[in-house]
Write an enzyme that holds these catalytic residues in place. Sequence first.
Site, PDB file in Angstrom:
ATOM      1  N   GLU A 143      39.373  26.981  36.267  1.00  0.00           N
ATOM      2  CA  GLU A 143      40.527  26.100  36.022  1.00  0.00           C
ATOM      3  C   GLU A 143      41.054  25.442  37.294  1.00  0.00           C
ATOM      4  OE1 GLU A 143      42.458  29.870  37.342  1.00  0.00           O
ATOM      5  OE2 GLU A 143      40.683  29.356  36.155  1.00  0.00           O
ATOM      6  N   ARG A 164      36.968  45.495  41.913  1.00  0.00           N
ATOM      7  CA  ARG A 164      37.999  44.545  42.319  1.00  0.00           C
ATOM      8  C   ARG A 164      37.791  44.130  43.778  1.00  0.00           C
ATOM      9  NH1 ARG A 164      43.889  45.917  40.218  1.00  0.00           N
ATOM     10  NH2 ARG A 164      44.233  45.410  42.393  1.00  0.00           N
ATOM     11  N   HIS A 198      37.513  31.253  39.270  1.00  0.00           N
ATOM     12  CA  HIS A 198      38.538  30.439  38.617  1.00  0.00           C
ATOM     13  C   HIS A 198      38.003  29.038  38.306  1.00  0.00           C
ATOM     14  CE1 HIS A 198      42.094  33.077  39.428  1.00  0.00           C
ATOM     15  NE2 HIS A 198      41.289  33.522  40.370  1.00  0.00           N
ATOM     16  N   ARG A 256      40.035  36.630  45.785  1.00  0.00           N
ATOM     17  CA  ARG A 256      40.098  38.091  45.582  1.00  0.00           C
ATOM     18  C   ARG A 256      39.279  38.473  44.351  1.00  0.00           C
ATOM     19  NH1 ARG A 256      46.010  40.329  45.465  1.00  0.00           N
ATOM     20  NH2 ARG A 256      44.833  42.265  45.551  1.00  0.00           N
ATOM     21  N   CYS A 274      38.966  36.301  36.163  1.00  0.00           N
ATOM     22  CA  CYS A 274      39.344  37.105  37.327  1.00  0.00           C
ATOM     23  C   CYS A 274      40.140  38.347  36.908  1.00  0.00           C
ATOM     24  CB  CYS A 274      40.101  36.243  38.344  1.00  0.00           C
ATOM     25  SG  CYS A 274      40.249  36.999  39.985  1.00  0.00           S
TER      26      CYS A 274
END
Length: 204
Positions: free
Chosen positions: A185, A118, A183, A148, A86
């Site tokens: 994780e 972004r 993400h 985001r 990210c």
Amino acid sequence: MSVSIGVLGLQGDVAENIVAARTALGTLGIKGTVKQVKTPDEISALDGLIIPGGESTMMGQMSLVNGALKVIKEKIQSGMPVFGICAGLILLSKNAKDRVVGKMDQPLLNLLDVRVERNSFGRQKDSFEAEISADSIGIPKTKGVFIRAPSIEDMGKDVQVVSKFNEKVVAVKQGNILAVSFHPELTHDVSMHKHFIGMIKPKK
């Protein structure tokens, strides 16, 4: 054989990436350490680096202040594998703009030959989880959390598309750089972390 992996600990999902990388090491049966790193000396000693999600502008500014950005760039240029997640993807890129406000004046490592947008999937309230495929690196199915999240609008000829979501490029690989807009994780799937660790050459 043992590997030393660092998670850039200036901001963002540091603890989650440490857990995911340690789990991936254990699953692969590879000995190694995973720790938070901040200083140029800590980064210099690494075999691999994870740049986690967070606020890319803030991370870049903080890295500039303590000299970490320079060392990170030198290490990656000398062949150290890096996993940008990210904000980490944005920080690694050569060019970044925001979907709403346009061109951003932020420090970038200028290593990954991509142009990043972004907040490509919306702001915080638009966050979502999705199943994606990364067949080109041997991951037929994995989950990612999009917060985001950026996407990759354009890329150089040496950049390999790893995954798309809704026709937007959300994961790429270029040499020793792996970068994703989501993400991994924040899920229980450590496939991406395992692939990153596979890019690291263990010390004997």
